[in-house]
Motif scaffolding. Sequence first.
Motif, PDB file in Angstrom:
ATOM      1  N   ALA A 179       0.810  -1.215   0.000  1.00 48.21           N
ATOM      2  CA  ALA A 179       0.000   0.000   0.000  1.00 48.21           C
ATOM      3  C   ALA A 179       0.847   1.271   0.000  1.00 48.21           C
ATOM      4  CB  ALA A 179      -0.935   0.006   1.213  1.00 48.21           C
ATOM      5  N   VAL A 180       2.149   1.145   0.237  1.00 46.91           N
ATOM      6  CA  VAL A 180       3.029   2.320   0.264  1.00 46.91           C
ATOM      7  C   VAL A 180       3.322   2.749  -1.173  1.00 46.91           C
ATOM      8  CG1 VAL A 180       5.293   3.195   0.957  1.00 46.91           C
ATOM      9  CG2 VAL A 180       4.042   1.611   2.447  1.00 46.91           C
ATOM     10  N   PRO A 181       3.177   4.020  -1.525  1.00 46.37           N
ATOM     11  CA  PRO A 181       3.524   4.468  -2.878  1.00 46.37           C
ATOM     12  C   PRO A 181       4.976   4.142  -3.207  1.00 46.37           C
ATOM     13  CG  PRO A 181       2.304   6.171  -1.706  1.00 46.37           C
ATOM     14  CD  PRO A 181       2.615   5.105  -0.699  1.00 46.37           C
ATOM     15  N   SER A 182       5.215   3.730  -4.421  1.00 41.88           N
ATOM     16  CA  SER A 182       6.564   3.296  -4.813  1.00 41.88           C
ATOM     17  C   SER A 182       7.588   4.419  -4.686  1.00 41.88           C
ATOM     18  CB  SER A 182       6.542   2.765  -6.247  1.00 41.88           C
ATOM     19  OG  SER A 182       6.019   3.746  -7.137  1.00 41.88           O
ATOM     20  N   PHE A 183       7.181   5.644  -4.993  1.00 37.93           N
ATOM     21  CA  PHE A 183       8.104   6.773  -4.868  1.00 37.93           C
ATOM     22  C   PHE A 183       8.547   6.944  -3.409  1.00 37.93           C
ATOM     23  CE2 PHE A 183       8.896  11.241  -3.911  1.00 37.93           C
ATOM     24  CZ  PHE A 183       9.836  11.580  -4.874  1.00 37.93           C
TER      25      PHE A 183
ATOM     26  N   ASP B  44      10.318   3.072 -11.142  1.00 34.26           N
ATOM     27  CA  ASP B  44      10.170   4.064 -10.076  1.00 34.26           C
ATOM     28  C   ASP B  44      11.318   4.000  -9.072  1.00 34.26           C
ATOM     29  OD1 ASP B  44       7.798   3.687 -11.464  1.00 34.26           O
ATOM     30  OD2 ASP B  44       6.556   4.346  -9.801  1.00 34.26           O
ATOM     31  N   LEU B  45      11.576   2.804  -8.537  1.00 31.49           N
ATOM     32  CA  LEU B  45      12.610   2.672  -7.501  1.00 31.49           C
ATOM     33  C   LEU B  45      13.982   3.003  -8.058  1.00 31.49           C
ATOM     34  CD1 LEU B  45      11.404  -0.605  -5.731  1.00 31.49           C
ATOM     35  CD2 LEU B  45      11.122   1.752  -4.951  1.00 31.49           C
ATOM     36  N   ILE B  46      14.246   2.580  -9.300  1.00 29.58           N
ATOM     37  CA  ILE B  46      15.542   2.868  -9.922  1.00 29.58           C
ATOM     38  C   ILE B  46      15.737   4.372 -10.067  1.00 29.58           C
ATOM     39  CG2 ILE B  46      16.895   2.625 -12.037  1.00 29.58           C
ATOM     40  CD1 ILE B  46      16.842   0.037 -10.595  1.00 29.58           C
ATOM     41  N   VAL B  47      14.718   5.050 -10.578  1.00 24.60           N
ATOM     42  CA  VAL B  47      14.828   6.492 -10.817  1.00 24.60           C
ATOM     43  C   VAL B  47      14.997   7.243  -9.499  1.00 24.60           C
ATOM     44  CG1 VAL B  47      13.578   8.517 -11.655  1.00 24.60           C
ATOM     45  CG2 VAL B  47      13.553   6.392 -12.980  1.00 24.60           C
ATOM     46  N   VAL B  48      14.258   6.865  -8.474  1.00 22.15           N
ATOM     47  CA  VAL B  48      14.310   7.575  -7.199  1.00 22.15           C
ATOM     48  C   VAL B  48      15.613   7.289  -6.454  1.00 22.15           C
ATOM     49  CG1 VAL B  48      13.232   7.758  -4.922  1.00 22.15           C
ATOM     50  CG2 VAL B  48      11.811   7.666  -6.972  1.00 22.15           C
ATOM     51  N   MET B  49      16.055   6.029  -6.443  1.00 19.89           N
ATOM     52  CA  MET B  49      17.185   5.649  -5.602  1.00 19.89           C
ATOM     53  C   MET B  49      18.540   5.902  -6.257  1.00 19.89           C
ATOM     54  SD  MET B  49      15.692   2.131  -3.894  1.00 19.89           S
ATOM     55  CE  MET B  49      17.109   1.953  -2.789  1.00 19.89           C
ATOM     56  N   THR B  50      18.664   5.600  -7.556  1.00 20.18           N
ATOM     57  CA  THR B  50      19.977   5.710  -8.197  1.00 20.18           C
ATOM     58  C   THR B  50      19.961   6.523  -9.481  1.00 20.18           C
ATOM     59  OG1 THR B  50      19.651   3.674  -9.476  1.00 20.18           O
ATOM     60  CG2 THR B  50      20.610   3.450  -7.268  1.00 20.18           C
ATOM     61  N   ASN B  51      18.777   6.728 -10.050  1.00 23.29           N
ATOM     62  CA  ASN B  51      18.652   7.431 -11.329  1.00 23.29           C
ATOM     63  C   ASN B  51      19.473   6.747 -12.430  1.00 23.29           C
ATOM     64  OD1 ASN B  51      17.495   9.414 -12.926  1.00 23.29           O
ATOM     65  ND2 ASN B  51      19.161  10.867 -12.599  1.00 23.29           N
TER      66      ASN B  51
ATOM     67  N   ILE C 171      14.238   4.183 -21.087  1.00 26.53           N
ATOM     68  CA  ILE C 171      13.148   4.813 -21.843  1.00 26.53           C
ATOM     69  C   ILE C 171      12.774   6.151 -21.213  1.00 26.53           C
ATOM     70  CG2 ILE C 171      10.718   4.578 -22.492  1.00 26.53           C
ATOM     71  CD1 ILE C 171      11.192   1.534 -22.580  1.00 26.53           C
ATOM     72  N   PHE C 172      12.649   6.160 -19.877  1.00 24.41           N
ATOM     73  CA  PHE C 172      12.316   7.394 -19.165  1.00 24.41           C
ATOM     74  C   PHE C 172      13.377   8.470 -19.412  1.00 24.41           C
ATOM     75  CE2 PHE C 172      12.825  10.051 -15.398  1.00 24.41           C
ATOM     76  CZ  PHE C 172      11.543  10.566 -15.231  1.00 24.41           C
ATOM     77  N   THR C 173      14.645   8.088 -19.309  1.00 21.79           N
ATOM     78  CA  THR C 173      15.734   9.045 -19.508  1.00 21.79           C
ATOM     79  C   THR C 173      15.732   9.589 -20.930  1.00 21.79           C
ATOM     80  OG1 THR C 173      17.091   7.922 -17.850  1.00 21.79           O
ATOM     81  CG2 THR C 173      18.228   9.351 -19.408  1.00 21.79           C
TER      82      THR C 173
END
Length: 311
Positions: free
Chosen positions: A130-134, A248-255, A269-271
């Motif tokens: 239930a915790v948002p991934s961000f 989500d976790l990759i972008v937030v934690m290590t980008n 893809i996001f980058t």
Amino acid sequence: MTISADMLDMRRDRRPWLRRLADASEPYLYSAPSLILIIAVMLVPLTVGISYAFRDIQLLNPFSGGFIGLDHFRELASDAAFYGALRNTLWWTGASVVLQFVFGLILALLLDKPFPGRAIAQALVFLPWAVPSFLAGLNWAWLFNPVIGPIPHWLFALGLMHEPGNILSDPDYAMWGPIAANVWWGIPFFAITLLAALQAIPRDLYEAASIDGAGWFQRFRSITLPFLAPTIAITVLLRTVWISNFADLIVVMTNGGPADRTQIVASYIFTTAFKRLDFGYASAIALVLLVLLLAYSMLIILLRQTLLNKD
């Protein structure tokens, strides 16, 4: 002279043709809103996204937008960053799914046994999901920070690190940070689905096996796993597809860093799309990922159908 049944039905049905048309189309009218919503939300963006893969769409280039055919895919075939992201995706997805499944199965087996407060425990198990991934990624990034987080100091105390450092900045171990966060976040999915499947297994089978002298491992191998196999197949399929697309976790934690060691295809893809603003090339990468996931999904579905037919 005989009159056919169809002619009799036509004579009986004296309703106006507009009324008959309305009655015939009534089921389709009921389903029309959902069909329109599916087309608007899923099919239209999918079609536009696929078309972008064959066009030069760069937001910073006012002269872009033309049709370029397979140029993006030719560039992708020689893109070393894409192949690195693909290898990282296999490692990220495989480790996350295996660990989530193992811990989720153990948790489901524990929750399947009656004990005081089991209902509360089942509710608590669902909390990470239930915790948002961000927010989950942000919290785990703090936990791995040696200045404010305890995990580096625990690893140092256990002798697993030479000094309390941030593994998210270590190219050799950085991927383990998002994997740990993803395992914590995704265990409830396996635990809840496998628990539901466990509770559907007839208890008489376990009682008969115990009377015949079967141990717990024999009961697990001969009864539990065969009954869980179709559920395991579909849950592994879903989680693999979700995790492969889960940036989500990759972008937030290590980008994606350090040095692209945690860059997966989804984050690539996001980058490419939102930092380089090259939506055409990003769409080509996304289309390749879509094809790979469709092929994998077909294999898992065939495996599941084989298991069902075998039973």
